[in-house]
Design a protein around this motif. Structure first.
Motif, PDB file in Angstrom:
ATOM      1  N   TYR A  14     -15.951  39.928   8.042  1.00  0.00           N
ATOM      2  CA  TYR A  14     -15.174  41.101   7.619  1.00  0.00           C
ATOM      3  C   TYR A  14     -13.756  41.070   8.170  1.00  0.00           C
ATOM      4  O   TYR A  14     -12.775  41.221   7.437  1.00  0.00           O
ATOM      5  CB  TYR A  14     -15.886  42.382   8.071  1.00  0.00           C
ATOM      6  CG  TYR A  14     -15.151  43.639   7.681  1.00  0.00           C
ATOM      7  CD1 TYR A  14     -14.388  44.351   8.603  1.00  0.00           C
ATOM      8  CD2 TYR A  14     -15.213  44.129   6.370  1.00  0.00           C
ATOM      9  CE1 TYR A  14     -13.703  45.505   8.234  1.00  0.00           C
ATOM     10  CE2 TYR A  14     -14.532  45.278   5.996  1.00  0.00           C
ATOM     11  CZ  TYR A  14     -13.788  45.960   6.935  1.00  0.00           C
ATOM     12  OH  TYR A  14     -13.106  47.109   6.571  1.00  0.00           O
ATOM     13  N   LEU A  41      -6.945  48.460   9.905  1.00  0.00           N
ATOM     14  CA  LEU A  41      -7.097  47.779   8.617  1.00  0.00           C
ATOM     15  C   LEU A  41      -5.870  47.985   7.730  1.00  0.00           C
ATOM     16  O   LEU A  41      -5.415  47.066   7.057  1.00  0.00           O
ATOM     17  CB  LEU A  41      -8.351  48.313   7.918  1.00  0.00           C
ATOM     18  CG  LEU A  41      -8.783  47.595   6.671  1.00  0.00           C
ATOM     19  CD1 LEU A  41      -9.111  46.143   6.968  1.00  0.00           C
ATOM     20  CD2 LEU A  41     -10.006  48.296   6.071  1.00  0.00           C
ATOM     21  N   ARG A  55       1.751  38.557   1.798  1.00  0.00           N
ATOM     22  CA  ARG A  55       0.557  38.371   0.957  1.00  0.00           C
ATOM     23  C   ARG A  55      -0.265  39.647   0.942  1.00  0.00           C
ATOM     24  O   ARG A  55      -0.769  40.057   1.995  1.00  0.00           O
ATOM     25  CB  ARG A  55      -0.290  37.224   1.491  1.00  0.00           C
ATOM     26  CG  ARG A  55       0.502  35.975   1.809  1.00  0.00           C
ATOM     27  CD  ARG A  55      -0.354  34.718   1.793  1.00  0.00           C
ATOM     28  NE  ARG A  55      -0.628  34.305   0.437  1.00  0.00           N
ATOM     29  CZ  ARG A  55       0.090  33.412  -0.260  1.00  0.00           C
ATOM     30  NH1 ARG A  55       1.154  32.850   0.271  1.00  0.00           N
ATOM     31  NH2 ARG A  55      -0.254  33.105  -1.484  1.00  0.00           N
ATOM     32  N   ILE A  66     -12.716  49.027  12.605  1.00  0.00           N
ATOM     33  CA  ILE A  66     -12.063  48.120  13.546  1.00  0.00           C
ATOM     34  C   ILE A  66     -10.805  48.726  14.165  1.00  0.00           C
ATOM     35  O   ILE A  66     -10.059  49.442  13.507  1.00  0.00           O
ATOM     36  CB  ILE A  66     -11.719  46.765  12.885  1.00  0.00           C
ATOM     37  CG1 ILE A  66     -10.803  46.933  11.667  1.00  0.00           C
ATOM     38  CG2 ILE A  66     -12.991  46.019  12.489  1.00  0.00           C
ATOM     39  CD1 ILE A  66     -10.285  45.592  11.123  1.00  0.00           C
ATOM     40  N   ASP A 100      -8.228  42.161  -2.299  1.00  0.00           N
ATOM     41  CA  ASP A 100      -8.830  43.348  -2.925  1.00  0.00           C
ATOM     42  C   ASP A 100      -7.883  44.537  -3.063  1.00  0.00           C
ATOM     43  O   ASP A 100      -8.306  45.604  -3.531  1.00  0.00           O
ATOM     44  CB  ASP A 100     -10.137  43.792  -2.249  1.00  0.00           C
ATOM     45  CG  ASP A 100     -10.270  43.444  -0.782  1.00  0.00           C
ATOM     46  OD1 ASP A 100     -10.835  44.251  -0.037  1.00  0.00           O
ATOM     47  OD2 ASP A 100      -9.847  42.355  -0.337  1.00  0.00           O
ATOM     48  N   TRP A 101      -6.619  44.379  -2.661  1.00  0.00           N
ATOM     49  CA  TRP A 101      -5.679  45.491  -2.746  1.00  0.00           C
ATOM     50  C   TRP A 101      -4.633  45.249  -3.821  1.00  0.00           C
ATOM     51  O   TRP A 101      -4.322  44.101  -4.158  1.00  0.00           O
ATOM     52  CB  TRP A 101      -4.978  45.694  -1.394  1.00  0.00           C
ATOM     53  CG  TRP A 101      -5.909  45.976  -0.257  1.00  0.00           C
ATOM     54  CD1 TRP A 101      -7.237  46.319  -0.315  1.00  0.00           C
ATOM     55  CD2 TRP A 101      -5.578  45.933   1.133  1.00  0.00           C
ATOM     56  NE1 TRP A 101      -7.734  46.503   0.960  1.00  0.00           N
ATOM     57  CE2 TRP A 101      -6.748  46.268   1.862  1.00  0.00           C
ATOM     58  CE3 TRP A 101      -4.409  45.654   1.850  1.00  0.00           C
ATOM     59  CZ2 TRP A 101      -6.784  46.332   3.266  1.00  0.00           C
ATOM     60  CZ3 TRP A 101      -4.445  45.713   3.237  1.00  0.00           C
ATOM     61  CH2 TRP A 101      -5.618  46.048   3.933  1.00  0.00           C
ATOM     62  N   GLY A 107      -2.643  46.295  10.105  1.00  0.00           N
ATOM     63  CA  GLY A 107      -2.685  45.086  10.933  1.00  0.00           C
ATOM     64  C   GLY A 107      -3.042  43.794  10.228  1.00  0.00           C
ATOM     65  O   GLY A 107      -3.229  42.780  10.894  1.00  0.00           O
ATOM     66  N   PHE A 108      -3.133  43.808   8.901  1.00  0.00           N
ATOM     67  CA  PHE A 108      -3.523  42.612   8.150  1.00  0.00           C
ATOM     68  C   PHE A 108      -2.446  41.515   8.271  1.00  0.00           C
ATOM     69  O   PHE A 108      -1.286  41.795   8.598  1.00  0.00           O
ATOM     70  CB  PHE A 108      -3.773  42.975   6.675  1.00  0.00           C
ATOM     71  CG  PHE A 108      -2.639  43.731   6.059  1.00  0.00           C
ATOM     72  CD1 PHE A 108      -2.563  45.120   6.170  1.00  0.00           C
ATOM     73  CD2 PHE A 108      -1.620  43.074   5.378  1.00  0.00           C
ATOM     74  CE1 PHE A 108      -1.492  45.828   5.623  1.00  0.00           C
ATOM     75  CE2 PHE A 108      -0.548  43.774   4.834  1.00  0.00           C
ATOM     76  CZ  PHE A 108      -0.480  45.144   4.961  1.00  0.00           C
ATOM     77  N   ASP A 109      -2.869  40.273   7.990  1.00  0.00           N
ATOM     78  CA  ASP A 109      -1.924  39.141   8.039  1.00  0.00           C
ATOM     79  C   ASP A 109      -0.710  39.430   7.137  1.00  0.00           C
ATOM     80  O   ASP A 109      -0.872  39.954   6.029  1.00  0.00           O
ATOM     81  CB  ASP A 109      -2.601  37.864   7.537  1.00  0.00           C
ATOM     82  CG  ASP A 109      -3.619  37.297   8.534  1.00  0.00           C
ATOM     83  OD1 ASP A 109      -4.241  36.270   8.192  1.00  0.00           O
ATOM     84  OD2 ASP A 109      -3.789  37.848   9.641  1.00  0.00           O
ATOM     85  N   TYR A 122      -9.029  39.923   6.513  1.00  0.00           N
ATOM     86  CA  TYR A 122      -7.734  40.601   6.581  1.00  0.00           C
ATOM     87  C   TYR A 122      -6.851  40.062   7.700  1.00  0.00           C
ATOM     88  O   TYR A 122      -5.627  40.078   7.615  1.00  0.00           O
ATOM     89  CB  TYR A 122      -7.945  42.105   6.810  1.00  0.00           C
ATOM     90  CG  TYR A 122      -8.837  42.729   5.771  1.00  0.00           C
ATOM     91  CD1 TYR A 122     -10.197  42.934   6.017  1.00  0.00           C
ATOM     92  CD2 TYR A 122      -8.333  43.083   4.518  1.00  0.00           C
ATOM     93  CE1 TYR A 122     -11.023  43.478   5.037  1.00  0.00           C
ATOM     94  CE2 TYR A 122      -9.146  43.629   3.536  1.00  0.00           C
ATOM     95  CZ  TYR A 122     -10.495  43.817   3.807  1.00  0.00           C
ATOM     96  OH  TYR A 122     -11.308  44.352   2.845  1.00  0.00           O
ATOM     97  N   ILE A 123      -7.497  39.632   8.788  1.00  0.00           N
ATOM     98  CA  ILE A 123      -6.774  39.252  10.009  1.00  0.00           C
ATOM     99  C   ILE A 123      -7.289  37.884  10.451  1.00  0.00           C
ATOM    100  O   ILE A 123      -8.484  37.726  10.708  1.00  0.00           O
ATOM    101  CB  ILE A 123      -7.059  40.283  11.131  1.00  0.00           C
ATOM    102  CG1 ILE A 123      -6.534  41.666  10.731  1.00  0.00           C
ATOM    103  CG2 ILE A 123      -6.462  39.835  12.458  1.00  0.00           C
ATOM    104  CD1 ILE A 123      -6.897  42.782  11.720  1.00  0.00           C
ATOM    105  N   THR A 124      -6.394  36.909  10.535  1.00  0.00           N
ATOM    106  CA  THR A 124      -6.784  35.581  11.020  1.00  0.00           C
ATOM    107  C   THR A 124      -7.240  35.686  12.479  1.00  0.00           C
ATOM    108  O   THR A 124      -6.545  36.254  13.322  1.00  0.00           O
ATOM    109  CB  THR A 124      -5.594  34.612  10.927  1.00  0.00           C
ATOM    110  OG1 THR A 124      -5.233  34.454   9.564  1.00  0.00           O
ATOM    111  CG2 THR A 124      -5.928  33.259  11.531  1.00  0.00           C
ATOM    112  N   MET A 164      -7.912  47.940  17.859  1.00  0.00           N
ATOM    113  CA  MET A 164      -7.492  46.888  18.792  1.00  0.00           C
ATOM    114  C   MET A 164      -7.261  47.436  20.181  1.00  0.00           C
ATOM    115  O   MET A 164      -6.938  48.606  20.350  1.00  0.00           O
ATOM    116  CB  MET A 164      -6.159  46.288  18.358  1.00  0.00           C
ATOM    117  CG  MET A 164      -6.233  45.316  17.228  1.00  0.00           C
ATOM    118  SD  MET A 164      -4.576  44.718  16.801  1.00  0.00           S
ATOM    119  CE  MET A 164      -4.204  43.773  18.267  1.00  0.00           C
TER     120      MET A 164
END
Lengths: 221, 219
Positions: free
Chosen positions: A170, B116, B55, A39, B59-60, B119-121, A174-176, A41
């Motif tokens: 998927y 990944l 947060r 992925i 899985d990390w 860029g996660f929340d 991780y990303i909303t 952006m």
């Protein structure tokens, strides 16, 4: 809710793209098929819609075209399962993931992020909103692209390695994903170069006589 | 114009981050110093503000902290020169570029995009808007970060390889910068892991008694 999605390009806060989601396209670029979605952006400043043109940044000579099925999110979702994924979809669109291929290759060799190669202004030519009811995910959509009248790409969404629900599940781990967000689901084989002055036509065909087509020029200057 | 920037985190359409912009940080990760800025993005869903927690995805195990000086755009700009760049700035902020380092290294080895790992929340803990007039770009701002009370990072924006005007000029050549956009300008040496339960405090100090502080728990 879907009323605002007609203007998804104005409200969209992120465009999440998937690399290497058609195995023939992976091979044509000498890449292996991934075990998890890849992925990246594009910023919303990448959007361009006809009659505006694709602008190749002045120091570059050419771009590569990549025709893709886009998925537009309606309902905000986070950590949804494959089974739950479809109900968050608001609609679809046809889009292109314009790419500076040589820069992308250099960035890959150096282990650098892809933004420069993938995120420049006008790197996301994007068609209009197509309501969810017009496309069933259990059917296949044909997506095609021609340059100056010659067919270059012609693929079927049934050949996607990771399905649309797979991708939503998927990414949302991780990303909303938010109302108006766009997911570009990968491109079939046949990617190639366009230069200033070229004309791109692209379209999608689906069940129930669904037909969408767009034409976009690559600016001469 | 600048009034809406107090709410920049709500109107922001993109966060553009710059890698390897302090030479000591480049070396500590075994990296060469770049000849052009290395740019990547975080989505705006990455924002987290006090009193909410960072947060770590389920899985990390751990994340790396990276304290950064943020620049908020006021006036839309495209292809601006270094000299014109400052006129487009609306203000500044303190932010962290939280990173899954092991994953980032794997992605780098495979030539894959960084999203990944970056860029996660909650990967962008971000402080409040600081108006432009409080910080002069000709002066240096000190940035620091503690984990559980121990100083980990301490740097000075004068050590940036590419200056703020350099970065705005470079990015705007390719990507139009819009009102509310945030640029994270890189992190000094001292990056390291945090785990669930840790407390991060970060701050910046500048001329004219400028002081900004923020605290984040790692859930």
């Amino acid at each position: 809710m879907s009323g605002t999605l007609k203007n998804f390009r104005s409200i969209c806060k992120k465009i999440i793209c998937i690399g290497r989601n058609y195995s023939e396209h992976a091979s044509e670029l000498g890449n292996t098929v991934p075990t998890k979605p890849m992925i990246f952006m594009k910023p919303p400043s990448a959007f361009v819609a006809p009659p505006n043109e694709i602008q190749i940044p002045p120091e570059w000579d050419e771009l590569h075209h990549e025709v893709e099925l886009g998925v537009i999110i309606d309902q905000q979702c986070r950590n949804v399962s494959k089974e739950q994924a479809e109900k968050n979809i608001g609609g679809y669109c046809l889009a292109l993931d314009m790419t500076e291929r040589k820069i992308q290759d250099q960035l890959k060799k150096q282990g650098y992020p892809w933004l420069l190669a993938k995120g420049f202004d006008t790197s996301c030519p994007c068609g209009d909103f197509i309501d969810k009811s017009q496309i069933s995910l259990s059917s296949s959509v044909n997506i095609w692209l021609s340059v100056n009248g010659k067919m270059r790409q012609n693929g079927h969404t049934r050949d996607m390695i990771f399905s649309v629900p797979d991708l939503i599940a998927y990414i949302s781990k991780y990303i909303t994903l938010e109302h108006g967000d766009l997911i570009l689901t990968g491109t079939p084989a046949g990617v190639g170069a366009v230069k200033r002055g070229d004309q791109i036509e692209a379209g999608l065909n689906g069940d129930n006589n669904l037909k969408y087509a767009m034409k976009i020029n690559v600016a001469s200057k | 114009m600048a009034d809406s920037l107090k709410n920049f985190r709500s109107i922001c359409k993109k966060i553009i981050a710059v890698g390897r912009n302090y030479s000591e940080h480049a070396s500590e990760l075994g990296n060469t110093v770049p000849t052009k800025p290395i740019i990547f993005m975080k989505p705006t869903t990455a924002f987290v503000t006090e009193p909410n927690d960072i947060r770590i995805p389920a899985d990390w195990d751990e994340l790396h902290h990276e304290v950064e000086f943020g620049v908020i755009i006021d006036k839309q700009c495209q292809n601006v020169s270094k000299e014109e760049a400052e006129a487009s700035i609306g203000g500044y902020c303190l932010a962290l570029d939280m990173t899954e380092r092991n994953l980032q290294n794997e992605l780098k080895d495979q030539g894959l995009p960084w999203l990944l790992s970056k860029g996660f929340d909650t990967s962008c803990p971000c402080g409040d808007f600081i108006p432009k007039e409080k910080i002069s770009l000709s002066s240096s701002v000190n940035l620091w970060l503690n984990v559980n009370g121990n100083r980990k990072q301490s740097g000075h924006t004068r050590d940036m390889i590419f200056s703020v005007p350099d970065l705005i000029a470079y990015i705007s050549k390719y990507i139009t910068l819009e009102h509310g956009d945030l640029i994270l300008t890189g992190t000094p040496a001292g990056v390291g892991p945090v785990r669930r339960g840790d407390l991060i405090e970060a701050g910046m100090e500048g001329e004219h008694d400028l002081k900004y502080l923020m605290k984040f728990n790692v859930a």
